[in-house]
Scaffold this motif. Structure first.
Motif, PDB file in Angstrom:
ATOM      1  N   UNK A 162       3.725  86.258  50.153  1.00 29.16           N
ATOM      2  CA  UNK A 162       3.772  85.289  51.246  1.00 29.16           C
ATOM      3  C   UNK A 162       2.803  85.734  52.339  1.00 29.16           C
ATOM      4  N   UNK A 163       1.537  85.411  52.158  1.00 30.13           N
ATOM      5  CA  UNK A 163       0.557  85.693  53.207  1.00 30.13           C
ATOM      6  C   UNK A 163       0.532  84.522  54.189  1.00 30.13           C
ATOM      7  N   UNK A 164      -0.231  84.645  55.256  1.00 32.74           N
ATOM      8  CA  UNK A 164      -0.029  83.733  56.384  1.00 32.74           C
ATOM      9  C   UNK A 164      -1.207  82.820  56.694  1.00 32.74           C
ATOM     10  N   UNK A 165      -2.152  82.702  55.769  1.00 31.30           N
ATOM     11  CA  UNK A 165      -3.255  81.758  55.971  1.00 31.30           C
ATOM     12  C   UNK A 165      -3.575  81.030  54.670  1.00 31.30           C
ATOM     13  N   UNK A 166      -3.922  79.766  54.804  1.00 34.05           N
ATOM     14  CA  UNK A 166      -4.355  78.956  53.668  1.00 34.05           C
ATOM     15  C   UNK A 166      -5.870  79.118  53.507  1.00 34.05           C
ATOM     16  N   UNK A 167      -6.238  80.306  53.019  1.00 36.71           N
ATOM     17  CA  UNK A 167      -7.644  80.645  52.801  1.00 36.71           C
ATOM     18  C   UNK A 167      -8.019  80.603  51.321  1.00 36.71           C
ATOM     19  N   UNK A 188      -7.013  79.164  37.835  1.00 32.95           N
ATOM     20  CA  UNK A 188      -6.259  79.176  39.090  1.00 32.95           C
ATOM     21  C   UNK A 188      -6.950  78.315  40.142  1.00 32.95           C
ATOM     22  N   UNK A 189      -8.275  78.377  40.197  1.00 30.87           N
ATOM     23  CA  UNK A 189      -9.020  77.582  41.173  1.00 30.87           C
ATOM     24  C   UNK A 189      -8.790  76.093  40.948  1.00 30.87           C
ATOM     25  N   UNK A 190      -8.803  75.671  39.693  1.00 33.06           N
ATOM     26  CA  UNK A 190      -8.559  74.257  39.395  1.00 33.06           C
ATOM     27  C   UNK A 190      -7.156  73.849  39.840  1.00 33.06           C
ATOM     28  N   UNK A 191      -6.193  74.728  39.599  1.00 32.09           N
ATOM     29  CA  UNK A 191      -4.814  74.464  40.019  1.00 32.09           C
ATOM     30  C   UNK A 191      -4.721  74.345  41.541  1.00 32.09           C
ATOM     31  N   UNK A 192      -5.374  75.259  42.249  1.00 35.34           N
ATOM     32  CA  UNK A 192      -5.320  75.248  43.714  1.00 35.34           C
ATOM     33  C   UNK A 192      -6.022  74.024  44.294  1.00 35.34           C
ATOM     34  N   UNK A 193      -7.118  73.623  43.691  1.00 30.33           N
ATOM     35  CA  UNK A 193      -7.813  72.421  44.163  1.00 30.33           C
ATOM     36  C   UNK A 193      -6.924  71.188  44.026  1.00 30.33           C
ATOM     37  N   UNK A 194      -6.161  71.130  42.951  1.00 29.90           N
ATOM     38  CA  UNK A 194      -5.225  70.018  42.763  1.00 29.90           C
ATOM     39  C   UNK A 194      -4.130  70.046  43.822  1.00 29.90           C
ATOM     40  N   UNK A 195      -3.594  71.231  44.091  1.00 28.60           N
ATOM     41  CA  UNK A 195      -2.557  71.354  45.115  1.00 28.60           C
ATOM     42  C   UNK A 195      -3.064  70.915  46.479  1.00 28.60           C
ATOM     43  N   UNK A 196      -4.241  71.383  46.863  1.00 25.51           N
ATOM     44  CA  UNK A 196      -4.762  71.059  48.191  1.00 25.51           C
ATOM     45  C   UNK A 196      -5.112  69.578  48.305  1.00 25.51           C
ATOM     46  N   UNK A 197      -5.569  68.981  47.212  1.00 24.54           N
ATOM     47  CA  UNK A 197      -5.865  67.546  47.228  1.00 24.54           C
ATOM     48  C   UNK A 197      -4.609  66.724  47.487  1.00 24.54           C
ATOM     49  N   UNK A 198      -3.461  67.285  47.130  1.00 26.13           N
ATOM     50  CA  UNK A 198      -2.176  66.621  47.359  1.00 26.13           C
ATOM     51  C   UNK A 198      -1.537  67.057  48.677  1.00 26.13           C
ATOM     52  N   UNK A 199      -2.252  67.895  49.450  1.00 28.20           N
ATOM     53  CA  UNK A 199      -1.722  68.374  50.716  1.00 28.20           C
ATOM     54  C   UNK A 199      -0.655  69.432  50.581  1.00 28.20           C
ATOM     55  N   UNK A 200      -0.609  70.097  49.432  1.00 27.96           N
ATOM     56  CA  UNK A 200       0.414  71.110  49.188  1.00 27.96           C
ATOM     57  C   UNK A 200      -0.169  72.511  49.345  1.00 27.96           C
ATOM     58  N   UNK A 201       0.648  73.486  49.744  1.00 25.38           N
ATOM     59  CA  UNK A 201       0.151  74.861  49.899  1.00 25.38           C
ATOM     60  C   UNK A 201      -0.138  75.508  48.552  1.00 25.38           C
ATOM     61  N   UNK A 202      -1.083  76.431  48.543  1.00 28.38           N
ATOM     62  CA  UNK A 202      -1.361  77.212  47.338  1.00 28.38           C
ATOM     63  C   UNK A 202      -0.459  78.439  47.255  1.00 28.38           C
TER      64      UNK A 202
END
Length: 253
Positions: A162-167, A188-202
């Motif tokens: 649980x880090x504290x920045x969405x970097x 993992x990058x593809x997964x994170x891009x999908x999450x951020x496109x949906x406004x969800x945290x990585x």
């Protein structure tokens, strides 16, 4: 036990640990998201955890303590107004109202007195470790960073980070340069891009995942060493030298 990310500022997360009655806030740089969530969900704040002194992690303490006078746990070697329970390496704290016992890890690097909180299966690491990255060295040394990251890497692989920045996405862009042939990172990058496109945290990540995709935890890997050689024109002579080169490279990436 629930652990909820409360977005703050541009890319901070304030982590709120709660059991549907009591709650503990981690690194509340802004009081408003915490107070709003407590009110909306009928929760009572029972304590605050702080990892280091930067304003985006402690700026909300005055307003939060005015509304909810609770104990504040934080690093003993940093002067933070509002910290009532100073902690050092090896100390333990049982969160009021929740009963969750955490162990304190001294991890100076990002700041001189930075601490982290660990319990089986979870790690609140502030700005020392990010997903696919690590914190800048504002006050500490590369040697301290190597020790801190080694302590984290030794934790169980399923430990949630649980880090504290969405970097994450920007860190993954650097990872592509510093560790170019890494299929786990690409997935993992593809997964994170999908999450951020949906406004969800990585976040949270896990220690096992970070050891697979985070170049700062992969300073023994031939692909990372070769990328550093190409960037600097010199083969790093040790994992510490590789880490130093990576941190310098990332600072201007």
């Amino acid at each position: 036990m629930n652990i909820i990310p409360l977005p703050a500022f541009r890319d901070n997360y304030i982590w709120l640990i709660h059991d549907d009655r009591h709650a503990v806030a981690v690194d509340p740089g802004d009081a408003s998201p915490v107070l709003d969530y407590l009110s909306a969900h009928g929760l009572t704040l029972s304590a605050v955890l702080v990892t280091h002194h930067h304003a985006d992690h402690v700026g909300g303490l005055p307003a939060l303590l005015k509304a909810c006078p609770v104990p504040v746990f934080g690093p003993a070697s940093e002067h933070i107004a509002g910290v009532s329970n100073p902690l050092s390496d090896g100390d333990s704290v049982t969160l009021p109202g929740l009963g969750l016992k955490l162990t304190v890890l001294d991890v100076p690097a990002h700041t001189a007195g930075h601490i982290a909180y660990h319990a089986p299966g979870l790690l609140f690491c502030g700005d020392t470790l990010f997903s696919a990255g690590c914190g800048r060295l504002f006050e500490g040394t590369v040697e301290q960073l190597e020790k801190a990251l080694s302590r984290f890497a030794a934790l169980d692989g399923d430990t949630r980070v649980y880090c504290t920045h969405e970097y994450t996405l920007s860190n993954l862009a650097f990872s592509r340069a510093a560790d170019p042939d890494n299929p786990e990172r690409d997935c993992y990058a593809a997964h994170c891009e999908t999450l951020r496109a949906k406004g969800r945290p990585t976040l949270p990540s896990t220690i096992a995942l970070e050891k697979d995709i985070n170049p700062f935890l992969r300073t023994n890997e031939p692909s990372v060493i070769e990328a550093v050689r190409k960037h600097t024109g010199k083969t790093p002579e040790s994992p510490l030298a590789c880490l130093r080169a990576l941190r310098t490279w990332k600072d201007s990436f």
